[in-house]
Motif scaffolding. Structure first.
Motif, mmCIF file in Angstrom:
data_model
loop_
_atom_site.group_PDB
_atom_site.id
_atom_site.type_symbol
_atom_site.label_atom_id
_atom_site.label_comp_id
_atom_site.label_asym_id
_atom_site.label_seq_id
_atom_site.Cartn_x
_atom_site.Cartn_y
_atom_site.Cartn_z
ATOM 1 N N SER A 27 -30.496 -0.123 9.790
ATOM 2 C CA SER A 27 -30.841 -1.044 8.715
ATOM 3 C C SER A 27 -31.053 -0.285 7.413
ATOM 4 C CB SER A 27 -32.123 -1.777 9.114
ATOM 5 O OG SER A 27 -32.767 -2.331 8.014
ATOM 6 N N ASP A 28 -30.783 -0.972 6.304
ATOM 7 C CA ASP A 28 -31.002 -0.373 4.986
ATOM 8 C C ASP A 28 -32.487 -0.200 4.683
ATOM 9 O OD1 ASP A 28 -28.287 -0.115 4.321
ATOM 10 O OD2 ASP A 28 -28.174 -2.194 3.631
ATOM 11 N N ASP A 29 -33.347 -0.835 5.480
ATOM 12 C CA ASP A 29 -34.791 -0.738 5.262
ATOM 13 C C ASP A 29 -35.366 0.594 5.747
ATOM 14 O OD1 ASP A 29 -34.642 -3.321 4.327
ATOM 15 O OD2 ASP A 29 -35.220 -4.225 6.237
ATOM 16 N N GLU A 30 -34.565 1.366 6.488
ATOM 17 C CA GLU A 30 -35.029 2.651 7.020
ATOM 18 C C GLU A 30 -34.572 3.787 6.115
ATOM 19 O OE1 GLU A 30 -34.046 2.998 11.377
ATOM 20 O OE2 GLU A 30 -32.506 1.589 10.729
ATOM 21 N N GLU A 31 -35.140 4.951 6.374
ATOM 22 C CA GLU A 31 -34.671 6.158 5.697
ATOM 23 C C GLU A 31 -33.218 6.407 6.144
ATOM 24 O OE1 GLU A 31 -35.447 10.971 5.763
ATOM 25 O OE2 GLU A 31 -36.908 9.634 6.672
ATOM 26 N N PHE A 32 -32.348 6.707 5.196
ATOM 27 C CA PHE A 32 -30.924 6.888 5.506
ATOM 28 C C PHE A 32 -30.716 8.101 6.405
ATOM 29 C CE2 PHE A 32 -26.562 8.342 4.555
ATOM 30 C CZ PHE A 32 -25.877 7.197 4.933
ATOM 31 N N MET A 33 -29.936 7.925 7.439
ATOM 32 C CA MET A 33 -29.564 8.935 8.429
ATOM 33 C C MET A 33 -30.773 9.620 9.050
ATOM 34 S SD MET A 33 -26.574 9.024 9.461
ATOM 35 C CE MET A 33 -25.988 7.385 9.096
ATOM 36 N N ASN A 34 -31.764 8.791 9.371
ATOM 37 C CA ASN A 34 -32.893 9.315 10.128
ATOM 38 C C ASN A 34 -32.414 9.629 11.543
ATOM 39 O OD1 ASN A 34 -33.182 6.961 11.885
ATOM 40 N ND2 ASN A 34 -34.001 5.919 10.082
ATOM 41 N N GLU A 35 -33.289 10.192 12.343
ATOM 42 C CA GLU A 35 -32.898 10.631 13.689
ATOM 43 C C GLU A 35 -32.368 9.473 14.540
ATOM 44 O OE1 GLU A 35 -35.024 12.755 17.474
ATOM 45 O OE2 GLU A 35 -35.634 13.381 15.456
ATOM 46 N N GLN A 38 -28.849 8.614 13.436
ATOM 47 C CA GLN A 38 -27.931 9.656 13.890
ATOM 48 C C GLN A 38 -27.613 9.485 15.370
ATOM 49 O OE1 GLN A 38 -29.388 13.555 12.876
ATOM 50 N NE2 GLN A 38 -29.524 13.072 10.697
ATOM 51 N N GLU A 39 -28.628 9.219 16.169
ATOM 52 C CA GLU A 39 -28.403 9.029 17.604
ATOM 53 C C GLU A 39 -27.588 7.767 17.879
ATOM 54 O OE1 GLU A 39 -28.780 11.248 20.033
ATOM 55 O OE2 GLU A 39 -29.305 12.494 18.320
ATOM 56 N N TYR A 40 -27.819 6.723 17.085
ATOM 57 C CA TYR A 40 -27.038 5.493 17.235
ATOM 58 C C TYR A 40 -25.555 5.787 16.992
ATOM 59 C CZ TYR A 40 -24.911 1.024 16.083
ATOM 60 O OH TYR A 40 -24.062 -0.062 16.032
ATOM 61 N N GLU A 120 -22.717 11.191 -2.076
ATOM 62 C CA GLU A 120 -23.560 10.003 -1.987
ATOM 63 C C GLU A 120 -23.548 9.453 -0.561
ATOM 64 O OE1 GLU A 120 -22.084 7.142 -4.781
ATOM 65 O OE2 GLU A 120 -22.205 8.538 -6.459
ATOM 66 N N PRO A 121 -24.592 8.716 -0.192
ATOM 67 C CA PRO A 121 -24.605 8.094 1.136
ATOM 68 C C PRO A 121 -23.483 7.053 1.259
ATOM 69 C CG PRO A 121 -26.819 8.115 0.199
ATOM 70 C CD PRO A 121 -25.872 8.534 -0.889
ATOM 71 N N ILE A 122 -22.839 7.027 2.411
ATOM 72 C CA ILE A 122 -21.832 6.010 2.731
ATOM 73 C C ILE A 122 -22.619 4.822 3.280
ATOM 74 C CG2 ILE A 122 -19.855 5.452 4.207
ATOM 75 C CD1 ILE A 122 -19.267 8.505 4.302
ATOM 76 N N SER A 123 -22.285 3.631 2.858
ATOM 77 C CA SER A 123 -23.064 2.462 3.285
ATOM 78 C C SER A 123 -23.053 2.317 4.803
ATOM 79 C CB SER A 123 -22.524 1.190 2.632
ATOM 80 O OG SER A 123 -21.308 0.805 3.242
#
Length: 153
Positions: A27-35, A38-40, A120-123
């Motif tokens: 979700s966009d509500d989380e920190e981008f590329m959190n653990e 990444q696992e997902y 930049e982050p990829i959506s």
């Protein structure tokens, strides 16, 4: 039954998404590329690769069943054309596996999800649709526009 070349990997990706163990969706509500993200994506990529390899094994088994023995020349030509398309599709999937492996490497190196051109982050929506994406949508469109222009020259 040959696969349409345009659908290479699409069915396998849908299957991989449906086979993920968790109901978690980034979700966009989380920190981008959190653990967890990444696992997902690692799980999604691995499931996608397994699905493609499974399809390839099925094609190989079918090919090993024996040569085509269509008595009618038109039927034989049609069967050979179908197999040529199937083999071309499998070749594209082989190349796709290399891209999946590269994406998994990027996760391991902490570079996954970030544009190779702009940084930049990829959506998340783009990564959900194309987990092997290496560029943001804007950078990809710019790249394709430049490619088209250089082809016209």
């Amino acid at each position: 039954m040959p696969t349409k070349i345009a659908d290479v990997g699409a069915d396998a990706l849908r299957e991989a998404k449906s086979n993920l163990d968790s109901d978690y969706v980034p979700s966009d509500d989380e920190e981008f590329m959190n653990e967890r993200q990444q696992e997902y994506f690692r799980g999604l990529l691995i499931a996608w690769k397994k699905s493609i390899l499974s399809e390839a094994e099925s094609t190989l088994a079918h090919l090993q069943d024996g040569p085509l023995r269509e008595p009618d020349l038109a039927d034989r030509a049609s069967s050979e054309t179908d197999w040529a398309i199937e083999l071309r599709t499998r070749d594209r999937q082989r190349k796709l596996i290399a891209k999946i492996d590269a994406a998994i490497r990027r996760i391991d190196e902490g570079e996954y999800g970030y544009c190779a051109v702009t940084g930049e982050p990829i959506s998340l929506a783009r990564l959900q649709a194309r987990p092997i994406a290496t560029m943001t949508l804007e950078a990809q469109e710019r790249h394709e526009r430049n490619e088209r222009i250089s082809r016209e020259d």
